[in-house]
Design a protein around this motif. Sequence first.
Motif, mmCIF file in Angstrom:
data_model
loop_
_atom_site.group_PDB
_atom_site.id
_atom_site.type_symbol
_atom_site.label_atom_id
_atom_site.label_comp_id
_atom_site.label_asym_id
_atom_site.label_seq_id
_atom_site.Cartn_x
_atom_site.Cartn_y
_atom_site.Cartn_z
ATOM 1 N N GLY A 163 29.512 37.744 53.505
ATOM 2 C CA GLY A 163 29.022 36.516 53.134
ATOM 3 C C GLY A 163 29.812 35.863 51.315
ATOM 4 N N GLY A 164 30.565 35.066 51.150
ATOM 5 C CA GLY A 164 30.555 35.634 49.732
ATOM 6 C C GLY A 164 30.916 36.173 48.706
ATOM 7 N N ILE A 165 31.139 37.663 49.253
ATOM 8 C CA ILE A 165 31.167 38.782 48.551
ATOM 9 C C ILE A 165 32.991 38.452 48.243
ATOM 10 C CG2 ILE A 165 32.126 41.285 49.227
ATOM 11 C CD1 ILE A 165 29.923 41.339 51.372
ATOM 12 N N LYS A 166 32.732 38.914 47.114
ATOM 13 C CA LYS A 166 34.572 39.050 45.698
ATOM 14 C C LYS A 166 34.329 40.385 45.276
ATOM 15 C CE LYS A 166 34.233 34.305 46.406
ATOM 16 N NZ LYS A 166 34.914 33.717 47.694
ATOM 17 N N LEU A 167 35.619 40.155 44.784
ATOM 18 C CA LEU A 167 35.817 41.410 44.199
ATOM 19 C C LEU A 167 34.959 41.356 42.649
ATOM 20 C CD1 LEU A 167 39.220 42.020 43.362
ATOM 21 C CD2 LEU A 167 38.086 43.667 45.022
ATOM 22 N N HIS A 168 34.619 40.730 42.127
ATOM 23 C CA HIS A 168 33.314 40.713 41.208
ATOM 24 C C HIS A 168 31.912 41.195 41.787
ATOM 25 C CE1 HIS A 168 30.979 36.737 41.766
ATOM 26 N NE2 HIS A 168 32.307 35.984 41.639
ATOM 27 N N ASN A 169 31.765 41.021 42.697
ATOM 28 C CA ASN A 169 30.604 40.878 43.321
ATOM 29 C C ASN A 169 29.801 41.568 44.110
ATOM 30 O OD1 ASN A 169 30.582 39.173 45.411
ATOM 31 N ND2 ASN A 169 30.135 37.426 44.790
ATOM 32 N N VAL A 170 31.039 42.550 44.720
ATOM 33 C CA VAL A 170 30.788 43.634 45.605
ATOM 34 C C VAL A 170 30.412 44.776 45.566
ATOM 35 C CG1 VAL A 170 33.456 45.019 44.919
ATOM 36 C CG2 VAL A 170 32.193 44.454 47.288
ATOM 37 N N ALA A 183 35.508 40.361 53.869
ATOM 38 C CA ALA A 183 35.350 38.790 53.218
ATOM 39 C C ALA A 183 37.159 37.759 53.277
ATOM 40 C CB ALA A 183 36.066 39.760 52.035
ATOM 41 N N ILE A 184 36.718 36.617 53.325
ATOM 42 C CA ILE A 184 37.590 35.750 53.994
ATOM 43 C C ILE A 184 38.221 35.598 52.664
ATOM 44 C CG2 ILE A 184 37.595 33.801 55.372
ATOM 45 C CD1 ILE A 184 34.578 34.442 56.756
ATOM 46 N N SER A 185 37.485 34.280 52.400
ATOM 47 C CA SER A 185 38.091 33.295 50.535
ATOM 48 C C SER A 185 38.608 34.261 50.127
ATOM 49 C CB SER A 185 37.732 32.493 50.219
ATOM 50 O OG SER A 185 36.635 32.782 49.658
ATOM 51 N N ILE A 187 40.084 37.143 50.284
ATOM 52 C CA ILE A 187 41.764 38.107 50.730
ATOM 53 C C ILE A 187 42.003 36.904 51.094
ATOM 54 C CG2 ILE A 187 41.783 39.474 52.203
ATOM 55 C CD1 ILE A 187 39.559 40.513 52.213
ATOM 56 N N VAL A 188 42.411 36.210 51.945
ATOM 57 C CA VAL A 188 43.273 35.200 52.786
ATOM 58 C C VAL A 188 43.279 34.180 51.128
ATOM 59 C CG1 VAL A 188 42.165 36.118 55.102
ATOM 60 C CG2 VAL A 188 41.496 33.417 53.932
ATOM 61 N N GLY A 189 42.494 33.741 50.833
ATOM 62 C CA GLY A 189 42.904 32.795 49.828
ATOM 63 C C GLY A 189 43.682 33.483 48.407
ATOM 64 N N SER A 190 43.449 35.209 48.068
ATOM 65 C CA SER A 190 44.174 35.123 47.466
ATOM 66 C C SER A 190 45.985 35.423 46.874
ATOM 67 C CB SER A 190 44.369 37.338 47.310
ATOM 68 O OG SER A 190 44.376 37.533 46.559
ATOM 69 N N GLU A 191 46.137 34.954 45.810
ATOM 70 C CA GLU A 191 47.975 34.779 45.837
ATOM 71 C C GLU A 191 48.620 36.239 46.116
ATOM 72 O OE1 GLU A 191 49.810 32.681 44.686
ATOM 73 O OE2 GLU A 191 48.114 31.882 44.688
ATOM 74 N N ASP A 192 47.040 37.478 45.886
ATOM 75 C CA ASP A 192 47.713 38.882 46.537
ATOM 76 C C ASP A 192 47.047 39.716 47.405
ATOM 77 O OD1 ASP A 192 48.917 41.135 45.977
ATOM 78 O OD2 ASP A 192 48.349 42.027 43.926
ATOM 79 N N GLU A 198 43.314 46.384 48.702
ATOM 80 C CA GLU A 198 43.509 47.762 47.952
ATOM 81 C C GLU A 198 42.040 47.570 47.327
ATOM 82 O OE1 GLU A 198 48.326 48.415 48.280
ATOM 83 O OE2 GLU A 198 47.303 47.921 46.557
ATOM 84 N N GLU A 199 41.971 46.103 46.082
ATOM 85 C CA GLU A 199 40.951 46.439 45.304
ATOM 86 C C GLU A 199 39.523 46.919 45.652
ATOM 87 O OE1 GLU A 199 41.163 44.621 41.304
ATOM 88 O OE2 GLU A 199 43.260 43.669 42.266
ATOM 89 N N PHE A 200 39.347 45.868 47.302
ATOM 90 C CA PHE A 200 37.976 45.922 47.445
ATOM 91 C C PHE A 200 37.934 47.687 48.637
ATOM 92 C CE2 PHE A 200 37.883 41.441 49.014
ATOM 93 C CZ PHE A 200 36.454 41.388 48.467
ATOM 94 N N LEU A 201 39.109 48.226 48.458
ATOM 95 C CA LEU A 201 38.906 49.785 48.953
ATOM 96 C C LEU A 201 39.257 50.828 48.111
ATOM 97 C CD1 LEU A 201 41.681 49.228 51.949
ATOM 98 C CD2 LEU A 201 39.088 50.138 52.905
ATOM 99 N N VAL A 202 39.386 50.140 46.803
ATOM 100 C CA VAL A 202 39.520 50.959 45.907
ATOM 101 C C VAL A 202 37.486 51.377 45.649
ATOM 102 C CG1 VAL A 202 39.604 51.623 42.968
ATOM 103 C CG2 VAL A 202 41.078 51.086 44.947
ATOM 104 N N LYS A 203 37.065 50.415 45.293
ATOM 105 C CA LYS A 203 35.754 50.108 45.086
ATOM 106 C C LYS A 203 35.316 50.911 46.573
ATOM 107 C CE LYS A 203 36.153 45.903 41.998
ATOM 108 N NZ LYS A 203 35.132 46.369 40.835
ATOM 109 N N ILE A 204 35.380 50.624 47.395
ATOM 110 C CA ILE A 204 34.023 51.026 48.807
ATOM 111 C C ILE A 204 34.488 52.984 48.348
ATOM 112 C CG2 ILE A 204 34.099 51.036 51.342
ATOM 113 C CD1 ILE A 204 35.468 48.065 51.619
#
Length: 213
Positions: A163-170, A183-185, A187-192, A198-204
Motif C-alpha cells: 500500500g503506497g510503498i515506494k523506493l523513497h519510503n520503503v 509494490a504495484i505502481s 514497479i510496473v509504472g517505472s521506466e526501469d 533491484e533497488e527494492f531488493l538491495v534495501k530489503i
Amino acid sequence: MVDFKLYTITGEQFHEGRDLKHVMEEAIHGGSDIIQLREKKGSKREVLKKARMLRELTKKYNVPLIVNDHIDIALAVDADGIHLGQDDLPLEEARKIIGPNKIIGISTHSIEEAREAEKGGADYIGVGPIFPTNSKDDVVDPVTTSYIKEVMNEITIPFVAIGGIKLHNVDEVLEAGATRICAISEIVGSEDIKGTCEEFLVKINRSKESANA
C-alpha cells in the motif's frame, strides 16, 4: 511455507502502451519472486487469457503465480494460489475449493483480521495499506507502520507489507519490521522496472543484514 521478498502485482493502468508480459518479465528479471494477477474490470475470458500467459511466464522462471479473487481461473491455469480480500469468499470455503496444497493469502487491515486469517489457515497475509494508495478504487484508510509492529509481535505466518510503498519510503516500512514488500505502481509504472526491483531488493537485504547483525 511460502516465502518471498518482493511481491509484484499487475496494474496495467500504470503502464499503458506497454505489454503486460514484458512488464512482468522485467519485474522477474529484477528479482520479484512472486507475481499476482489482479484484474477487476476485464471479462472472465480476458482474465483467463492473462492468467494463462502469466502462468507460462512464471513457470519459465519458477516463480509462484497468485490469482486475485478468481478461484475458478486460478484452478483453470493451475496457479500456485489465490489472494482474497475481506469481502471475498471466506477462507474456509476457499480452502475447500482450492485444496490443501495451494497458497491462500488474505488482505488484512487490523490485528483482529490478521488473527482470524492465521487461525483460519492462511499461508500469508497482506498488511496494509501502509500509506495512501491509488492502486485500488475501494481502498481503506492507511494502517501506518504501527500495524506492522502489531503483526510482528503476534502473528507467526508470513506477512507482506503493501500500500503506497515506494523506493523513497520503503526504509520506514523495513525499519518497522517488515521483511517482505509488495509494490504495484512503483514497479510496473517505472521506466526501469528491472532496476526498480533491484533497488527494492538491495534495501530489503540491507535491512535483513542489519537486523541479523
